[in-house]
Design a protein around this motif. Structure first.
Motif, PDB file in Angstrom:
ATOM      1  N   HIS A 262       0.757  -1.255   0.000  1.00 33.45           N
ATOM      2  CA  HIS A 262       0.000   0.000   0.000  1.00 33.45           C
ATOM      3  C   HIS A 262       0.779   1.291   0.000  1.00 33.45           C
ATOM      4  N   CYS A 298      -3.140  -2.203  -3.792  1.00 28.62           N
ATOM      5  CA  CYS A 298      -3.225  -0.740  -3.884  1.00 28.62           C
ATOM      6  C   CYS A 298      -1.911  -0.049  -4.208  1.00 28.62           C
ATOM      7  N   PHE A 315      -6.227  -8.255  -5.451  1.00 28.49           N
ATOM      8  CA  PHE A 315      -5.913  -9.016  -4.239  1.00 28.49           C
ATOM      9  C   PHE A 315      -5.717 -10.517  -4.452  1.00 28.49           C
ATOM     10  N   CYS A 336      -2.723  -6.471   3.235  1.00 22.80           N
ATOM     11  CA  CYS A 336      -3.252  -7.318   2.163  1.00 22.80           C
ATOM     12  C   CYS A 336      -2.222  -8.243   1.512  1.00 22.80           C
ATOM     13  N   GLY A 447     -13.486  -1.435  -3.001  1.00 22.31           N
ATOM     14  CA  GLY A 447     -13.201  -2.555  -2.105  1.00 22.31           C
ATOM     15  C   GLY A 447     -12.528  -3.733  -2.771  1.00 22.31           C
ATOM     16  N   CYS A 448     -12.537  -4.801  -2.017  1.00 20.08           N
ATOM     17  CA  CYS A 448     -11.660  -5.945  -2.252  1.00 20.08           C
ATOM     18  C   CYS A 448     -12.279  -6.976  -3.187  1.00 20.08           C
ATOM     19  N   GLY A 477      -9.312   1.011  -5.434  1.00 20.73           N
ATOM     20  CA  GLY A 477      -8.896  -0.270  -4.866  1.00 20.73           C
ATOM     21  C   GLY A 477      -8.970  -1.427  -5.832  1.00 20.73           C
ATOM     22  N   CYS A 478      -9.214  -2.603  -5.272  1.00 23.05           N
ATOM     23  CA  CYS A 478      -9.209  -3.808  -6.088  1.00 23.05           C
ATOM     24  C   CYS A 478     -10.413  -3.862  -7.026  1.00 23.05           C
ATOM     25  N   SER A 557     -11.782  -6.866   3.945  1.00 21.51           N
ATOM     26  CA  SER A 557     -10.843  -6.397   4.967  1.00 21.51           C
ATOM     27  C   SER A 557     -11.501  -5.473   5.980  1.00 21.51           C
TER      28      SER A 557
HETATM   29  O1  BF8 Z   1      -6.639  -1.194   0.395  1.00 27.11           O
HETATM   30  S1  BF8 Z   1      -9.261  -3.201  -1.931  1.00 27.11           S
HETATM   31  S2  BF8 Z   1      -7.911  -6.223  -0.915  1.00 27.11           S
HETATM   32  S3  BF8 Z   1      -5.589  -3.927  -1.646  1.00 27.11           S
HETATM   33  S4  BF8 Z   1      -8.203  -3.685   1.378  1.00 27.11           S
HETATM   34 FE1  BF8 Z   1      -6.695  -4.847   0.122  1.00 27.11          FE
HETATM   35 FE2  BF8 Z   1      -9.204  -4.619  -0.237  1.00 27.11          FE
HETATM   36 FE3  BF8 Z   1      -7.560  -4.602  -2.256  1.00 27.11          FE
HETATM   37 FE4  BF8 Z   1      -6.129  -1.842  -1.166  1.00 27.11          FE
HETATM   38 NI1  BF8 Z   1      -8.310  -1.887  -0.105  1.00 27.11          NI
END
Ligand code: BF8
Ligand code: SF4
Length: 649
Positions: A262, A298, A315, A336, A447-448, A477-478, A557
């Motif tokens: 990150h 990230c 992820f 992560c 989000g993830c 993010g993801c 997460s």
């Molecule tokens: O901060 S989206 S799996 S990488 S927690 Fe982790 Fe979730 Fe991906 Fe980025 Ni966000």
């Protein structure tokens, strides 16, 4: 007996991941999906949030026969306490990341920044204004020093409330004040959350949920907002940039180096080091054609947004990237990064190095990053990768030929510019498009991804269905990487997939229908985008008036829990593809999913089915439009079962 592992196609949608899941099985690698399947059905007590191990009279598990823990805590108290603890952990992760950047800004200001410098002076000056720092007659370094002090005091503040909250719309600030939700210092907020969830302190579930909102505000409008701002000052405010995503970005003939985690400071240096002619020459001397840096999670988003560095995956592709057999080195920092990475790497020649003293992994080599000697550290790490290139076993290499071009880099500064030009920086055209109904509303899909589901499926389906219905989608993010992998982050996606009126707007402005706004701390950019829309006028006075919504379809997460709470605390409803662990308490679940609407003007929605989410989001947006009185001339379409069945990736 443990359930047999799912078929690869039930685990992931994208071809690259499916191919690597098949290869993993052949190579004898145990991946997250296999472990998820081996875990089988989740423990019902954990899932419902009615297991408490906050003191050593427990652990206590609640059942119909034993509805109270030893201390007398019921399901309402236990689920709400557990939830607040998750928010505290998520807020801590984002905010500690923010703090490390502020300390780097301070070091740069004091001339101790080594190879770092202030890349975006304009952003430094606007930030100084936003946080009330007097800048007249001061040098850049002096401004940076003062701003760093202000930011550090945001972490340390013991009394009063965060300065950063003043960026929010005034009615929202007033509401937070009235409800006692305006947090003091970021550190103190997280300490308070841990205190009130200790055995025998806060037992009122509503008060605990309010605690979760308050702690989350300290994250979104505090730590994360500061992290994004300082990153832009030090590394540059993102502008539209071309990139590429999926495992096919790995190069057969180059030294492949993956950055994962990150924090952008080290990665920024690695980008520069990987382009250094001396390093290229060393890679060539080792028999490679060059150095190929690519990202996961990230960290990938950070360097994609600023440099167009390719994204290897989100992820759940972190292990699968190693399974290609073509990765010389994976560099992890914080958050992560799965503890399994070194054991997956042992099946190949890949080396895993950790770079942060608070984030080490058994079987990985620590190479702690020293910011004062950043370039030297970055080069030492790259040399390790180069030295490992000859160890690659060509028989084990298989890089899926799957990647997709994308455009990222949509900071608010960029959006202002694209909408209004240099001289008339403005959100007006966006507001007008929403008011006239060409854009129905805005959805932040963030989000993830999650090994328990079919990866990327909900994110992609929801995104496609919303743009088809003329809803502009913002991403981080993801989730953003998922969309990158399927070509949704391109202007062409507007032509092919967006509804006719959204397409028109996208074509006129030259943007994709899905805007990649950055990493997960950059959800603060989405908060600000919503704030700019309110300030521009014509769409209500507060964030809760906007035809806007957030969604975290495949989250996993604690950071996502915090993000969800600061969106709701800000007045923006949030759709969750999987529920929080509160289902063991009807009262807490009901408060989160209904009651909060009367308190902060927004609530959560637990919606495991994507078709239902599409419908709910459209209804929500139309309801907000109705309330604003901007819906006079529109036709509504209700979705029947046939439409629902047609919702497919
Ligand atoms: O901060 S989206 S799996 S990488 S927690 Fe982790 Fe979730 Fe991906 Fe980025 Ni966000
Ligand atoms: Fe059990 Fe109460 Fe201790 Fe939790 S705090 S473990 S419910 S006795």
């Amino acid at each position: 007996m443990a359930k047999l592992s799912r078929d690869p196609r039930e685990k992931a949608v994208d071809e690259a991941s499916v191919a690597m899941l098949e290869k993993a099985a052949v190579d004898g690698v145990v991946d997250a999906f296999a472990r998820a399947d081996a875990q089988g059905k989740s423990c019902a007590f954990g899932l419902d949030g009615i297991c408490c191990r906050l003191c050593h009279m427990g652990p206590c598990r609640l059942t119909a026969k034993t509805p109270l823990g030893v201390c007398g805590a019921d399901a309402d108290t236990i689920t709400a306490r557990n939830l607040l603890r998750e928010v505290a952990a998520g807020a801590a992760a984002h905010s500690d990341h923010g703090r490390s950047l502020v300390l780097l800004l301070k070091a740069v200001a004091e001339g101790r920044g080594g190879d770092y410098q202030i890349k975006d002076e304009g952003r430094l000056r606007t930030a100084a204004r936003e946080w009330g720092v007097q800048i007249d007659g001061l040098s850049t370094r002096q401004i940076a020093a003062r701003l760093a002090e202000v930011f550090l005091s945001e972490f340390a503040l013991q009394e009063g409330k965060l300065k950063t909250l003043s960026l929010a719309p005034l009615p929202r600030q007033g509401l937070w004040d009235r409800l006692g939700l305006a947090p003091r210092g970021i550190d103190a907020s997280i300490v308070e959350a841990l205190h009130r969830t200790h055995m025998g302190v806060d037992h009122d579930y509503r008060n605990l949920v309010h605690g979760a909102l308050k702690t989350a505000i300290a994250d979104g409008w505090g730590g994360s907002m500061i992290a994004t701002t300082v990153s832009d000052i030090l590394f540059g405010t993102p502008e539209p940039v071309r990139g590429c995503a999926n495992l096919g970005v790995l190069e057969e003939r180059q030294v492949n180096v993956l950055v994962h985690g990150h924090e952008p400071a080290l990665t920024e240096m690695l980008v520069a080091a990987s382009r250094d002619p001396q390093m290229m020459a060393e890679a060539k001397a080792a028999g490679a054609e060059g150095i190929n840096l690519a990202g996961i999670c990230c960290t990938a988003n950070e360097v994609l947004m600023r440099h167009g560095v390719p994204v290897a995956g989100n992820f759940l592709q972190q292990e699968l990237a190693i399974v290609t057999g073509a990765v010389e080195l994976m560099i992890t920092d914080v958050q992560c990064c799965m503890p399994s990475l070194p054991s997956v790497a042992r099946c190949y020649h890949t080396k895993v190095v950790t770079t942060n003293p608070i984030a080490r992994s058994m079987g990985a080599e620590p190479m702690d990053f020293d910011e004062a000697n950043a370039m030297a550290c970055a080069k030492a790490i790259l040399r390790k990768a180069i030295a490992n290139f000859p160890n690659r076993d060509p028989k084990k290499v298989s890089i899926p030929d799957v990647k997709h071009p994308l455009v990222a880099g949509f900071s608010n500064e960029t959006i202002f510019y694209m909408l209004g030009g240099t001289f008339r920086r403005s959100f007006r055209p966006l507001n007008d498009a929403i008011i006239t109904g060409r854009i129905r509303g805005v959805a932040g899909i963030v989000g993830c991804t999650n090994a328990r589901g079919r990866v990327d499926e909900y994110i992609i389906t929801l995104t496609k269905e919303l743009i088809k219905r003329n809803i502009l989608v913002l991403q981080t993010g993801c989730a953003a990487v998922a969309c990158g992998k399927y070509g949704l982050l391109t202007p062409e996606a507007a032509l092919e997939l967006a509804g006719p009126s959204l397409r028109e707007v996208c074509e006129a402005v030259g943007i994709p229908p899905v805007l990649h706004m950055g990493s997960c701390v950059d959800n603060s950019r989405i908060l600000m985008a919503a704030t700019y829309v309110v300030e521009e006028g014509g769409l209500g006075n507060d964030l809760s008036d906007l035809p806007a919504i957030g969604a975290a379809p495949e989250w996993m997460s604690e950071k996502a829990v915090a993000i969800g709470h600061y969106f709701v605390a800000s007045g923006i409803d949030v759709v969750l593809g999987r529920p929080f662990h509160t289902t063991g308490s009807q009262a807490v679940t009901d408060y989160l999913c209904n009651g909060l609407a009367n308190v902060v003007g927004a609530r959560f929605h637990y919606v495991p089915e994507v078709a239902e989410a599409v419908e709910l989001i459209c209804k929500h947006i139309e309801k907000k439009r109705d309330a604003l009185g901007i819906n006079r001339k529109t036709e509504r379409k209700l979705y029947d079962m046939k439409d629902r069945r047609e919702l497919k990736v």
